[in-house]
Design a protein around this motif. Structure first.
Motif, PDB file in Angstrom:
ATOM      1  N   LEU A 143      11.888  -0.406   5.780  1.00 59.87           N
ATOM      2  CA  LEU A 143      10.573  -0.147   6.369  1.00 59.87           C
ATOM      3  C   LEU A 143       9.498  -0.143   5.286  1.00 59.87           C
ATOM      4  O   LEU A 143       9.775   0.155   4.119  1.00 59.87           O
ATOM      5  CB  LEU A 143      10.579   1.200   7.097  1.00 59.87           C
ATOM      6  CG  LEU A 143      11.545   1.325   8.276  1.00 59.87           C
ATOM      7  CD1 LEU A 143      11.526   2.745   8.826  1.00 59.87           C
ATOM      8  CD2 LEU A 143      11.193   0.329   9.370  1.00 59.87           C
ATOM      9  N   PRO A 144       8.250  -0.445   5.649  1.00 58.75           N
ATOM     10  CA  PRO A 144       7.160  -0.489   4.667  1.00 58.75           C
ATOM     11  C   PRO A 144       6.914   0.870   4.016  1.00 58.75           C
ATOM     12  O   PRO A 144       6.873   1.896   4.699  1.00 58.75           O
ATOM     13  CB  PRO A 144       5.946  -0.918   5.501  1.00 58.75           C
ATOM     14  CG  PRO A 144       6.515  -1.553   6.720  1.00 58.75           C
ATOM     15  CD  PRO A 144       7.804  -0.857   6.995  1.00 58.75           C
ATOM     16  N   LEU A 145       6.715   0.853   2.698  1.00 54.67           N
ATOM     17  CA  LEU A 145       6.468   2.083   1.943  1.00 54.67           C
ATOM     18  C   LEU A 145       4.983   2.384   1.801  1.00 54.67           C
ATOM     19  O   LEU A 145       4.607   3.349   1.142  1.00 54.67           O
ATOM     20  CB  LEU A 145       7.112   1.984   0.553  1.00 54.67           C
ATOM     21  CG  LEU A 145       8.632   1.800   0.538  1.00 54.67           C
ATOM     22  CD1 LEU A 145       9.139   1.695  -0.893  1.00 54.67           C
ATOM     23  CD2 LEU A 145       9.332   2.936   1.270  1.00 54.67           C
ATOM     24  N   HIS A 146       4.146   1.537   2.383  1.00 53.98           N
ATOM     25  CA  HIS A 146       2.709   1.803   2.407  1.00 53.98           C
ATOM     26  C   HIS A 146       2.133   1.243   3.703  1.00 53.98           C
ATOM     27  O   HIS A 146       2.763   0.423   4.377  1.00 53.98           O
ATOM     28  CB  HIS A 146       2.007   1.200   1.188  1.00 53.98           C
ATOM     29  CG  HIS A 146       2.091  -0.299   1.129  1.00 53.98           C
ATOM     30  ND1 HIS A 146       3.172  -0.957   0.595  1.00 53.98           N
ATOM     31  CD2 HIS A 146       1.242  -1.266   1.554  1.00 53.98           C
ATOM     32  CE1 HIS A 146       2.985  -2.261   0.680  1.00 53.98           C
ATOM     33  NE2 HIS A 146       1.824  -2.475   1.264  1.00 53.98           N
ATOM     34  N   VAL A 147       0.939   1.681   4.029  1.00 54.47           N
ATOM     35  CA  VAL A 147       0.323   1.338   5.314  1.00 54.47           C
ATOM     36  C   VAL A 147      -0.427   0.019   5.216  1.00 54.47           C
ATOM     37  O   VAL A 147      -1.190  -0.205   4.273  1.00 54.47           O
ATOM     38  CB  VAL A 147      -0.643   2.463   5.754  1.00 54.47           C
ATOM     39  CG1 VAL A 147      -1.410   2.061   7.009  1.00 54.47           C
ATOM     40  CG2 VAL A 147       0.131   3.754   5.984  1.00 54.47           C
ATOM     41  N   SER A 148      -0.212  -0.845   6.203  1.00 52.48           N
ATOM     42  CA  SER A 148      -0.937  -2.114   6.265  1.00 52.48           C
ATOM     43  C   SER A 148      -1.085  -2.540   7.716  1.00 52.48           C
ATOM     44  O   SER A 148      -0.083  -2.689   8.427  1.00 52.48           O
ATOM     45  CB  SER A 148      -0.202  -3.205   5.489  1.00 52.48           C
ATOM     46  OG  SER A 148      -0.805  -4.470   5.725  1.00 52.48           O
ATOM     47  N   PRO A 149      -2.319  -2.756   8.196  1.00 49.90           N
ATOM     48  CA  PRO A 149      -2.504  -3.215   9.576  1.00 49.90           C
ATOM     49  C   PRO A 149      -1.981  -4.625   9.792  1.00 49.90           C
ATOM     50  O   PRO A 149      -1.714  -5.019  10.928  1.00 49.90           O
ATOM     51  CB  PRO A 149      -4.023  -3.147   9.773  1.00 49.90           C
ATOM     52  CG  PRO A 149      -4.602  -3.182   8.401  1.00 49.90           C
ATOM     53  CD  PRO A 149      -3.599  -2.532   7.507  1.00 49.90           C
ATOM     54  N   GLU A 150      -1.818  -5.411   8.714  1.00 48.99           N
ATOM     55  CA  GLU A 150      -1.301  -6.769   8.846  1.00 48.99           C
ATOM     56  C   GLU A 150       0.211  -6.798   9.010  1.00 48.99           C
ATOM     57  O   GLU A 150       0.776  -7.791   9.457  1.00 48.99           O
ATOM     58  CB  GLU A 150      -1.686  -7.614   7.621  1.00 48.99           C
ATOM     59  CG  GLU A 150      -3.135  -8.065   7.598  1.00 48.99           C
ATOM     60  CD  GLU A 150      -4.072  -6.959   7.156  1.00 48.99           C
ATOM     61  OE1 GLU A 150      -3.659  -6.134   6.317  1.00 48.99           O
ATOM     62  OE2 GLU A 150      -5.213  -6.910   7.663  1.00 48.99           O
ATOM     63  N   ASN A 151       0.882  -5.707   8.637  1.00 47.42           N
ATOM     64  CA  ASN A 151       2.341  -5.667   8.733  1.00 47.42           C
ATOM     65  C   ASN A 151       2.747  -5.402  10.184  1.00 47.42           C
ATOM     66  O   ASN A 151       2.328  -4.405  10.772  1.00 47.42           O
ATOM     67  CB  ASN A 151       2.892  -4.564   7.825  1.00 47.42           C
ATOM     68  CG  ASN A 151       4.381  -4.716   7.579  1.00 47.42           C
ATOM     69  OD1 ASN A 151       5.143  -5.065   8.475  1.00 47.42           O
ATOM     70  ND2 ASN A 151       4.805  -4.451   6.352  1.00 47.42           N
ATOM     71  N   PRO A 152       3.557  -6.280  10.785  1.00 52.52           N
ATOM     72  CA  PRO A 152       3.921  -6.100  12.196  1.00 52.52           C
ATOM     73  C   PRO A 152       4.919  -4.979  12.454  1.00 52.52           C
ATOM     74  O   PRO A 152       5.136  -4.604  13.611  1.00 52.52           O
ATOM     75  CB  PRO A 152       4.525  -7.460  12.569  1.00 52.52           C
ATOM     76  CG  PRO A 152       5.070  -7.997  11.280  1.00 52.52           C
ATOM     77  CD  PRO A 152       4.128  -7.520  10.213  1.00 52.52           C
ATOM     78  N   VAL A 153       5.539  -4.432  11.401  1.00 48.24           N
ATOM     79  CA  VAL A 153       6.513  -3.354  11.589  1.00 48.24           C
ATOM     80  C   VAL A 153       5.785  -2.107  12.091  1.00 48.24           C
ATOM     81  O   VAL A 153       4.835  -1.642  11.454  1.00 48.24           O
ATOM     82  CB  VAL A 153       7.258  -3.049  10.275  1.00 48.24           C
ATOM     83  CG1 VAL A 153       8.229  -1.884  10.468  1.00 48.24           C
ATOM     84  CG2 VAL A 153       8.007  -4.287   9.790  1.00 48.24           C
TER      85      VAL A 153
END
Length: 599
Positions: A143-153
Motif C-alpha cells: 500500500l502507498p506510504l504517502h498520500v496522493s490523489p493520483e494513486n488509484p489505491v
C-alpha cells in the motif's frame, strides 16, 4: 472501539518528541477487519461501508494478502482528496447522503494509526512504535506510504513530518484543514480527547458586517454583499470579549429592529472574523477576531471573503463592479470569482508554462491585446522566466492567477512544453470549423479522430475551444519526444482524416481554399506555438469556456454555448472534471511505436 481525539490548540509544540501530520477534512473512521467481517465505523459508531463500499471491496479482492494480519484495526480519515494535503468534505457528505456507490468520484481511507494487529492490542505501545508497525504492515501489503490523489489505491498512509514549518507551508498552499501534532511517546486512549495530540487549524480571516443578533441563543449574525445583495455568511458566539459584546448589543438594540427574538440592523459595523472554511454557504467554526471600524461596510465583499478562504493574500483587486460582458451582467468580480473557483482544475495546466494572455482592460466592448512580457509594475511575487528575450509570467499559484485576473487577462494561452524542457508534454489537435454554424463538423471530426486513436489504444481528451471548435489533447509524458517526432504523429492522423473525408475535412492553411470544410490544424502543434488552456474563459460574446469534455458528451446534442463560467463551476463542484487524471496517464511507449513506424 471509539477514536482518540486531539485537543484544539493555538500553540505549536516543538521538539524532537513531536510528529506532525496533515489534518484532513473528512469522516474519522476506524477500519476493523477479521475473518468474519470488514467494517468502517465512524466516530459515532455508524457503519460507513454501505456508502463507501470500495474500501471493503478492495480488501476482499486482496484478502490473501490481508488475512495474515487479522484481526486488524486501523485508525484514519475517510476523505475525497483534492490535493495531497486537502480534501473536499462537501462532496464526501453528498456521497454519504446518497447511500450508494454510483458516483465516479474517488474516495480514500487515509490511515495514521494501528490499534490491533493479529489480534494483539497495541494501543499501549508508544506512537513511535505503532508508526513503525503501521509502516511495516503497509509495505507488506504493497500500500502507498504517502498520500496522493493520483494513486488509484483507496487505502493510503498519512506521512508524518518532523518539522512543523515544512508541513504548515504545504497546508497553507493547498488550503488544507490544519496539522495534528502528536507526541511520539503517546499511547492510544479510547474515546479520550488528549493533550498528547494537538490540532492546529488553518483558520482564515475576512471582513464582515453585522446584520443581527438572536437573543434566544446569543448568536451574532454576519454578512457580506455581492452585486447589490446582502449575502448571509453565518453566525458566531465565540471569541468576543464580554465588554465588547455588551457594547455591540447595546448598539444593535438601540438602532436595530426586533421581530420576536431576532434583532436586525442595517450594514454599518464591520469586524474581522476567523473561520475554517465555507460549507454550503455558511462559515465553519467562526470566531470573532477584532472590530474593523476603519472599514466601510462596502469593503465587506463576497469576493474578499472567497479570496480569504483560498488564502490569497496581498493581491489588490480594483473596480470589481466593472462590466465585462454587459449583455449578460457579468462583472469583473464574477470573472475573478470564476478564477478562484476553477483554480484547482486550471492551475495544473498552467504550471511551469510560459504564459501568453489576452487582456481586455475595458471589458469585451473595448480593445484587447496580447501580452507575453511581464509588465514592470508586476509585484515581487510574480515569477518569470526569460526565453528568447521575453520575460514570461509563470502562473503556478492562485495569487498569480488572481493578479492576472485583476489585470483583466481573460484568455490564458499556453505552449505545449514547460519552461524546464524544450520537448512537448502533450499533443493537441485543433479541429476548426468555418464558423459556429458548422460546429457539427467539429463533433464529427473529433469522433473520427477518436476512432483512429482508439485503434492504437491512445487515450485522448476532448475540450471545447471556447469559441467554435473542439481540441483533442493527448498526454505523452515529458522529455521523451521532440517536436519533429510529434509533428510526424499529428501529420499522419491529420492527413489520414482529410483523405478519408475530403468533403468534410481539410489540412489547407489558406482559409479561402477551405470552403465549408473543417480545418484540422496540426501545424499549430509546434515549438513556440500556444493553445488555449483548459478552463480558460474566451473573449467572445457570452464568455464561454474552453471546457474539458467526456467523450460521451461529444455528440449532436453538445451545445458549446451552454459552457459558461457558472455552468463550468457547477460541473466541477458536482465532480465532473474529465481531465482530472490527465497528467497521471503514461502512454509514451504506444506513441513511440507509432512515431518510429512513421520514420
Amino acid at each position: 472501539m471509539q477514536p482518540m481525539m486531539p485537543t484544539l490548540s493555538f500553540h505549536i509544540p516543538e521538539g524532537e518528541q513531536w510528529l506532525y501530520e496533515p489534518k484532513y477534512d473528512g469522516f474519522r473512521t476506524i477500519l476493523q477487519a477479521d475473518e468474519d467481517r470488514i467494517s468502517l465505523m465512524s466516530r459515532n459508531g455508524n457503519d460507513l461501508s454501505p456508502s463507501f463500499p470500495e474500501i471493503k471491496h478492495f480488501i476482499e479482492r486482496h484478502i490473501e494478502k490481508w488475512r495474515p494480519f487479522f484481526p486488524l484495526v486501523l485508525d484514519g480519515e475517510l476523505v475525497m482528496l483534492k490535493t495531497a494535503f486537502s480534501a473536499d468534505v462537501a462532496s464526501l457528505k453528498r456521497k454519504w447522503k446518497r447511500k450508494s456507490d454510483e458516483t465516479t468520484e474517488a474516495y480514500q481511507l487515509l490511515v495514521f494509526d494501528i490499534l490491533l494487529l493479529q489480534g494483539e492490542d497495541i494501543t499501549k505501545k508508544p506512537l513511535s512504535s505503532r508508526k513503525e508497525l503501521l509502516s511495516s504492515v503497509f509495505q507488506q501489503l504493497g500500500l502507498p506510504l504517502h498520500v496522493s490523489p493520483e494513486n488509484p489505491v483507496p487505502i493510503q498512509m498519512i506521512q508524518a513530518y518532523h518539522q512543523f514549518s515544512q508541513l504548515w507551508e504545504k497546508i497553507v498552499q493547498h488550503e488544507g484543514e490544519g496539522v495534528v501534532c502528536k507526541h511520539m511517546l503517546s499511547t492510544y486512549e479510547n474515546k479520550k480527547r488528549t493533550s498528547q495530540w494537538l490540532k492546529i487549524k488553518n483558520f482564515k480571516e475576512a471582513l464582515f458586517f453585522v446584520t443581527g443578533f438572536d437573543s434566544n441563543n446569543g448568536y451574532i449574525h454576519i454578512s457580506v454583499h455581492h452585486k447589490g445583495a446582502i449575502v448571509q455568511a453565518g453566525v458566531f458566539s465565540h471569541g468576543m470579549p464580554d465588554n465588547q459584546k455588551q457594547a455591540l448589543l447595546e448598539i444593535i438594540k438601540k438602532k436595530g429592529k426586533k421581530e420576536n427574538h431576532l434583532y436586525t440592523i442595517e450594514p454599518a459595523i464591520c469586524m474581522k472574523v476567523r473561520f475554517l472554511s465555507i460549507d454550503s454557504g455558511s462559515l465553519r467554526e467562526p470566531s470573532f477576531h477584532s472590530f474593523a471600524l476603519e472599514h466601510n461596510w462596502t469593503d465587506c465583499t463576497f469576493l474578499q471573503l472567497k479570496m480569504a478562504e483560498a488564502n490569497v493574500k496581498d493581491v489588490a483587486v480594483t473596480h470589481i463592479e466593472k462590466p465585462l460582458w454587459p449583455k449578460y451582467d457579468i462583472q469583473k468580480q464574477d470573472f475573478l470569482l470564476y478564477l478562484l473557483e476553477i483554480s484547482d482544475y486550471m492551475l495544473p495546466f498552467l504550471k511551469d508554462r510560459p504564459l501568453t494572455v489576452i487582456r481586455y482592460p475595458h471589458g469585451l466592448l473595448g480593445e484587447a491585446f496580447f501580452q507575453k512580457n511581464c509588465p514592470d509594475y508586476a509585484p515581487e511575487f510574480i515569477q518569470t522566466k526569460t526565453i528568447d528575450g521575453i520575460h514570461y509570467i509563470i502562473c503556478n499559484d492562485k495569487k498569480t492567477l488572481m493578479w492576472l485576473g485583476n489585470q483583466l487577462a481573460i484568455e490564458f494561452h499556453i505552449p505545449f512544453n514547460t519552461w524546464k524542457e524544450k520537448q512537448p508534454a502533450e499533443i493537441v489537435f485543433d479541429l476548426d470549423p468555418p464558423s459556429k454554424n458548422e460546429f457539427h463538423l467539429a463533433i464529427y471530426a473529433a469522433n473520427k479522430l477518436k476512432e483512429c486513436l482508439d485503434r492504437f489504444e491512445i487515450a485522448s481528451f476532448p475540450k471545447l475551444s471556447g469559441n467554435k471548435g473542439i481540441q483533442v489533447h493527448i498526454p505523452i509524458g515529458t522529455n521523451i519526444f521532440s517536436y519533429e517526432e510529434t509533428r510526424r504523429f499529428t501529420s499522419f492522423f491529420a492527413n489520414y482524416l482529410a483523405e478519408q473525408h475530403p468533403n468534410e475535412f481539410t489540412i489547407e492553411r489558406l482559409k479561402k481554399k477551405r470552403g465549408s470544410r473543417l480545418y484540422i490544424d496540426f501545424l499549430q502543434h509546434a515549438e513556440g506555438k500556444t493553445i488555449i488552456s483548459p478552463y480558460s474563459v474566451r473573449g467572445v460574446e457570452n464568455g464561454t469556456v474552453a471546457a474539458p469534455l467526456h467523450w460521451n458528451e461529444v455528440n449532436e446534442q453538445l451545445d458549446a454555448e451552454s459552457f459558461t463560467m457558472d455552468y463550468c463551476i457547477n460541473r466541477v463542484k458536482s465532480g465532473i472534471c474529465p481531465m482530472k487524471h490527465y497528467f497521471s496517464i503514461d502512454q509514451h511507449e504506444k506513441i513511440k511505436a507509432i512515431v518510429e513506424h512513421l520514420l
